[in-house]
Scaffold this motif. Structure first.
Motif, PDB file in Angstrom:
ATOM      1  N   LYS A 105       0.843  -1.206   0.000  1.00  0.00           N
ATOM      2  CA  LYS A 105       0.000   0.000   0.000  1.00  0.00           C
ATOM      3  C   LYS A 105       0.877   1.255   0.000  1.00  0.00           C
ATOM      4  CE  LYS A 105      -4.096  -1.761   2.420  1.00  0.00           C
ATOM      5  NZ  LYS A 105      -5.157  -1.467   1.476  1.00  0.00           N
ATOM      6  N   PHE A 106       1.931   1.249   0.820  1.00  0.00           N
ATOM      7  CA  PHE A 106       2.835   2.402   0.842  1.00  0.00           C
ATOM      8  C   PHE A 106       3.544   2.556  -0.500  1.00  0.00           C
ATOM      9  CE2 PHE A 106       2.321   2.272   5.434  1.00  0.00           C
ATOM     10  CZ  PHE A 106       2.245   3.622   5.719  1.00  0.00           C
ATOM     11  N   LEU A 107       4.027   1.478  -1.050  1.00  0.00           N
ATOM     12  CA  LEU A 107       4.704   1.509  -2.344  1.00  0.00           C
ATOM     13  C   LEU A 107       3.791   2.111  -3.414  1.00  0.00           C
ATOM     14  CD1 LEU A 107       7.076   0.535  -4.245  1.00  0.00           C
ATOM     15  CD2 LEU A 107       5.698  -1.524  -4.561  1.00  0.00           C
ATOM     16  N   GLU A 108       2.582   1.590  -3.519  1.00  0.00           N
ATOM     17  CA  GLU A 108       1.645   2.063  -4.530  1.00  0.00           C
ATOM     18  C   GLU A 108       1.285   3.530  -4.318  1.00  0.00           C
ATOM     19  OE1 GLU A 108       0.471   0.648  -7.290  1.00  0.00           O
ATOM     20  OE2 GLU A 108       1.621  -1.179  -6.950  1.00  0.00           O
ATOM     21  N   TYR A 109       1.111   3.939  -3.060  1.00  0.00           N
ATOM     22  CA  TYR A 109       0.748   5.326  -2.798  1.00  0.00           C
ATOM     23  C   TYR A 109       1.875   6.272  -3.228  1.00  0.00           C
ATOM     24  CZ  TYR A 109      -0.758   9.638  -0.702  1.00  0.00           C
ATOM     25  OH  TYR A 109      -1.130  10.939  -0.530  1.00  0.00           O
ATOM     26  N   ILE A 110       3.102   5.932  -2.875  1.00  0.00           N
ATOM     27  CA  ILE A 110       4.250   6.768  -3.263  1.00  0.00           C
ATOM     28  C   ILE A 110       4.286   6.918  -4.783  1.00  0.00           C
ATOM     29  CG2 ILE A 110       6.781   6.870  -3.340  1.00  0.00           C
ATOM     30  CD1 ILE A 110       6.688   5.372  -0.558  1.00  0.00           C
ATOM     31  N   LEU A 111       4.116   5.810  -5.486  1.00  0.00           N
ATOM     32  CA  LEU A 111       4.148   5.842  -6.952  1.00  0.00           C
ATOM     33  C   LEU A 111       2.975   6.635  -7.526  1.00  0.00           C
ATOM     34  CD1 LEU A 111       5.253   2.157  -7.640  1.00  0.00           C
ATOM     35  CD2 LEU A 111       6.685   4.232  -7.710  1.00  0.00           C
ATOM     36  N   GLU A 112       1.779   6.440  -6.957  1.00  0.00           N
ATOM     37  CA  GLU A 112       0.601   7.168  -7.446  1.00  0.00           C
ATOM     38  C   GLU A 112       0.742   8.674  -7.267  1.00  0.00           C
ATOM     39  OE1 GLU A 112      -2.775   5.529  -5.402  1.00  0.00           O
ATOM     40  OE2 GLU A 112      -2.684   3.660  -6.548  1.00  0.00           O
ATOM     41  N   ARG A 113       1.487   9.102  -6.289  1.00  0.00           N
ATOM     42  CA  ARG A 113       1.685  10.532  -6.037  1.00  0.00           C
ATOM     43  C   ARG A 113       2.889  11.070  -6.805  1.00  0.00           C
ATOM     44  NH1 ARG A 113      -1.954  13.556  -4.843  1.00  0.00           N
ATOM     45  NH2 ARG A 113      -0.764  14.858  -3.453  1.00  0.00           N
ATOM     46  N   GLY A 114       3.466  10.246  -7.668  1.00  0.00           N
ATOM     47  CA  GLY A 114       4.581  10.688  -8.500  1.00  0.00           C
ATOM     48  C   GLY A 114       5.922  10.655  -7.799  1.00  0.00           C
ATOM     49  N   GLY A 115       5.951  10.031  -6.629  1.00  0.00           N
ATOM     50  CA  GLY A 115       7.194   9.966  -5.860  1.00  0.00           C
ATOM     51  C   GLY A 115       8.085   8.821  -6.284  1.00  0.00           C
ATOM     52  N   LYS A 116       9.245   8.776  -5.652  1.00  0.00           N
ATOM     53  CA  LYS A 116      10.193   7.696  -5.910  1.00  0.00           C
ATOM     54  C   LYS A 116      10.168   6.746  -4.725  1.00  0.00           C
ATOM     55  CE  LYS A 116      14.998   6.586  -6.964  1.00  0.00           C
ATOM     56  NZ  LYS A 116      14.774   5.243  -6.559  1.00  0.00           N
ATOM     57  N   ALA A 117       9.874   5.491  -5.010  1.00  0.00           N
ATOM     58  CA  ALA A 117       9.893   4.460  -3.977  1.00  0.00           C
ATOM     59  C   ALA A 117      11.316   3.924  -3.861  1.00  0.00           C
ATOM     60  CB  ALA A 117       8.930   3.343  -4.322  1.00  0.00           C
ATOM     61  N   ASP A 118      11.856   3.994  -2.668  1.00  0.00           N
ATOM     62  CA  ASP A 118      13.200   3.473  -2.405  1.00  0.00           C
ATOM     63  C   ASP A 118      13.073   2.133  -1.695  1.00  0.00           C
ATOM     64  OD1 ASP A 118      14.635   5.656  -3.463  1.00  0.00           O
ATOM     65  OD2 ASP A 118      14.291   6.793  -1.618  1.00  0.00           O
ATOM     66  N   ILE A 119      13.457   1.087  -2.369  1.00  0.00           N
ATOM     67  CA  ILE A 119      13.408  -0.251  -1.788  1.00  0.00           C
ATOM     68  C   ILE A 119      14.759  -0.490  -1.115  1.00  0.00           C
ATOM     69  CG2 ILE A 119      13.003  -2.696  -2.212  1.00  0.00           C
ATOM     70  CD1 ILE A 119      10.642  -0.767  -2.982  1.00  0.00           C
ATOM     71  N   GLU A 120      14.716  -0.584   0.196  1.00  0.00           N
ATOM     72  CA  GLU A 120      15.954  -0.718   0.968  1.00  0.00           C
ATOM     73  C   GLU A 120      16.031  -2.078   1.638  1.00  0.00           C
ATOM     74  OE1 GLU A 120      16.248   2.508   3.725  1.00  0.00           O
ATOM     75  OE2 GLU A 120      16.116   4.017   2.149  1.00  0.00           O
ATOM     76  N   ALA A 121      17.231  -2.442   2.022  1.00  0.00           N
ATOM     77  CA  ALA A 121      17.429  -3.670   2.793  1.00  0.00           C
ATOM     78  C   ALA A 121      16.762  -3.505   4.152  1.00  0.00           C
ATOM     79  CB  ALA A 121      18.927  -3.939   2.974  1.00  0.00           C
ATOM     80  N   ILE A 122      16.258  -4.602   4.663  1.00  0.00           N
ATOM     81  CA  ILE A 122      15.651  -4.555   5.988  1.00  0.00           C
ATOM     82  C   ILE A 122      16.566  -5.276   6.972  1.00  0.00           C
ATOM     83  CG2 ILE A 122      13.273  -4.334   5.224  1.00  0.00           C
ATOM     84  CD1 ILE A 122      12.944  -7.320   5.550  1.00  0.00           C
TER      85      ILE A 122
END
Length: 183
Positions: A60-77
């Motif tokens: 949900k967070f990933l999709e929201y960031i993308l829908e708002r034109g943002g950059k999703a940063d996938i980081e190591a956990i």
């Protein structure tokens, strides 16, 4: 043309929470594997279901960031914590993990309010409700473990708890749904 509708601070915060949700999924997965190895199939099933729920939150967070034109940063956990020492310890850690998630959500809600980003504020309201539910569920489970004897629970009590958790609903009933006629 910049299409990003998120401030850099809000985008960073949303990405951080996305990573926190991924960590929460790994914690549930890790604890579920521990429970399965200890012979608690019902507890493991419950924890595995919640691992999937946390992955859905991350998405949900990933999709929201993308829908708002943002950059999703996938980081190591980070690696999940060590295996629990008992069923009670497992759910104490689950509760603490949910508190950590709630803290992160509340920071984002405040940030979106302060920035007057009403779209993000509205998006986050679902998570506010979800975290209330998750904390209530964890507290209810800790109460059940306490009634079963806590750290001194007998094998019979843990067996019954394990069977109950196999069928336990994934949502808790919240106070806001209660009435005098339906306590």
């Amino acid at each position: 043309m910049n299409k990003n509708r998120l401030s850099s601070t809000l985008q960073n915060g949303l990405n951080k929470q996305m990573t926190q949700e991924a960590l929460a999924a790994q914690i549930y997965l890790s604890f579920g594997a521990w429970a399965s190895g200890e012979g608690y199939g019902g507890i493991a099933n419950f924890l595995f279901r919640h691992a999937n729920e946390e992955r859905n939150h991350m998405t949900k967070f990933l999709e929201y960031i993308l829908e708002r034109g943002g950059k999703a940063d996938i980081e190591a956990i980070p690696k999940p914590p060590a295996d629990p020492t008992s069923v009670q310890n497992c759910f104490e850690q689950v509760f603490q993990q949910e508190i950590n998630n709630t803290t992160g959500i509340y920071k984002l809600v405040k940030m979106s309010f302060d920035e007057e980003d009403w779209a993000t504020w509205n998006f986050l309201q679902w998570f506010v409700r979800e975290q209330t539910e998750e904390e209530t569920l964890a507290l209810n489970l800790l109460d059940k473990i306490k009634v079963a004897g806590g750290e001194k629970a007998t094998g019979e009590a843990l067996y019954a708890l394990d069977r109950d958790l196999e069928k336990e609903p994934d949502e808790a009933t919240l106070a806001e749904t209660k009435t005098a006629e339906n306590p």
